[in-house]
Design an enzyme around this catalytic site. Structure first.
Site: not given
Ligand code: XIL
Length: 365
Positions: A159, A269
């Site tokens: 990001e 994801e």
């Molecule tokens: C999220 C997790 O799922 C949550 O449990 C935490 O509170 C915040 O982070 N992008 C990413 C992930 O790269 O690490 C994030 O994960 C979701 C968005």
């Protein structure tokens, strides 16, 4: 006695049909996609007061996946300790790495360099480039070195790109502030490459299928020369999507853009927000209509992934079952005022496979 003569061609056809009907149907997602790409899931390991995933789900269910990534337990704030190299907290990563190794599963490392869930003591935004660089080098060298041979794919930078046209880069990141430039991205890949030359290294972001964001990522890759320098292996596309977005055309364009640059693609994801990113929609029940809409959505996404399997090495769900997903508390990346049940994954609240599971597993292309 008269004997019936069956022509050879008919006999052959009957045998082929018999063989086809006896062919073993894939029992798991991993089996169904063995020739195409890895199927992964984000898991918990007791970090952040979570239940370890091996206590939540039975082995049979977990057997659907052949790649694991920690949802939170390998993020900088979980691993980094200002006490120095010897005291990095590898506890949660080690638990999952041992689990994966014992079962021949692959592992992704999430995440090395990110603006969020990262302590200022690591990034050193106020101390300038050299201090920040030394800190990053020590951290990545020790951390990636620790998982050499165990973590096969690293989210090296996550990001780092701006959400709008005003900038290419996320200038508010602690790393950008310390360096005063995007050179920290190049450094992160350089240090990770040196620490484990066999690991595959990824740049990861969300909204990658949105044309502006995608173009800014391409600008970053070109400006820093990451591909030419041989520092990056692929792009991680966070699949935080919904029932409508992205379109298959946008997804295809994204895959085409990065694969044309010689990069591997992982969907890192994946979860489908059934509220389409709208925090104002009241909680919905999981109706048969929604069940079908979700199955259709997964069907079109996975058939696109399969068509592009030459360019995609893994598809990773952000969770295993709907009983544990960040989407109960989040909408379009922002916390909801109060939790709202969402249904983003292939297994339901009771950890049973949904219709979407079967459309993904039992495909016929
Ligand atoms: C999220 C997790 O799922 C949550 O449990 C935490 O509170 C915040 O982070 N992008 C990413 C992930 O790269 O690490 C994030 O994960 C979701 C968005």
């Amino acid at each position: 006695m008269t004997s019936i003569k069956i022509p050879y061609a008919v006999l052959l056809a009957i045998c082929t049909l018999l063989l086809l009907s006896c062919e073993k149907k894939a029992q798991t997602l991993a089996e169904a996609y063995a020739d195409q790409f890895l199927i992964g899931a984000a898991v918990t390991a007791g970090d952040y007061q979570s239940q370890p995933f091996w206590k939540m789900y039975d082995e049979e269910l977990i057997g659907n996946f052949n790649l694991l990534v920690l949802e939170n337990g390998m993020k900088p704030e979980a691993v980094y300790s200002r006490m120095g190299v010897d005291s990095y907290n590898y506890k949660f990563g080690d638990l999952v790495a041992d689990y994966a190794q014992a079962r021949g599963m692959s592992m992704r490392g999430h995440v090395l360099i990110w603006h969020a869930q990262s302590p200022a003591a690591l990034m050193k935004p106020q101390e300038g480039r050299e201090a920040s660089r030394a800190s990053m080098k020590e951290y990545i060298t020790a951390y990636v070195g620790h998982y050499r041979g165990k973590v096969h794919y690293w989210d090296v930078v996550n990001e780092a790109i701006s959400d709008d046209w005003s900038d290419t880069y996320r200038t508010s990141s602690g790393w950008f502030k310390a360096y005063g430039s995007p050179d920290y991205i190049t450094d992160a890949f350089t240090f990770a490459r040196a620490a484990d030359p066999d690991a595959k290294l990824y740049y990861v972001d969300y909204n990658v299928c949105e044309s502006g964001k995608r173009e800014r990522i391409v600008t970053m890759l070109n400006e820093l020369g990451l591909v030419e320098k041989g520092l990056i292996d692929g792009i991680g596309i966070q699949g935080h999507w919904n029932l409508e977005w992205p379109s298959i055309a946008e997804l295809q364009e994204t895959i085409d853009t990065f694969s044309a640059m010689g990069l591997d693609i992982q969907i890192t994801e994946l979860d489908i927000d059934c509220y389409n990113g709208d925090p104002s929609v009241p909680e919905m029940a999981y109706t048969p209509e929604l069940e079908k809409a979700l199955a259709d959505r997964y069907q079109e996404l996975f058939s696109c992934f399969r068509r592009n399997s030459d360019h995609i090495s893994a598809v990773v769900f952000w969770g295993i079952a709907d009983d544990h997903t960040w989407l109960h508390k989040i909408s379009a990346g922002r916390p909801l005022p109060s939790p709202r049940t969402n249904y983003p994954l292939l297994f339901d609240m009771k950890e049973k496979p949904k219709k979407a599971y079967y459309t993904v597993r039992d495909f016929r292309d």
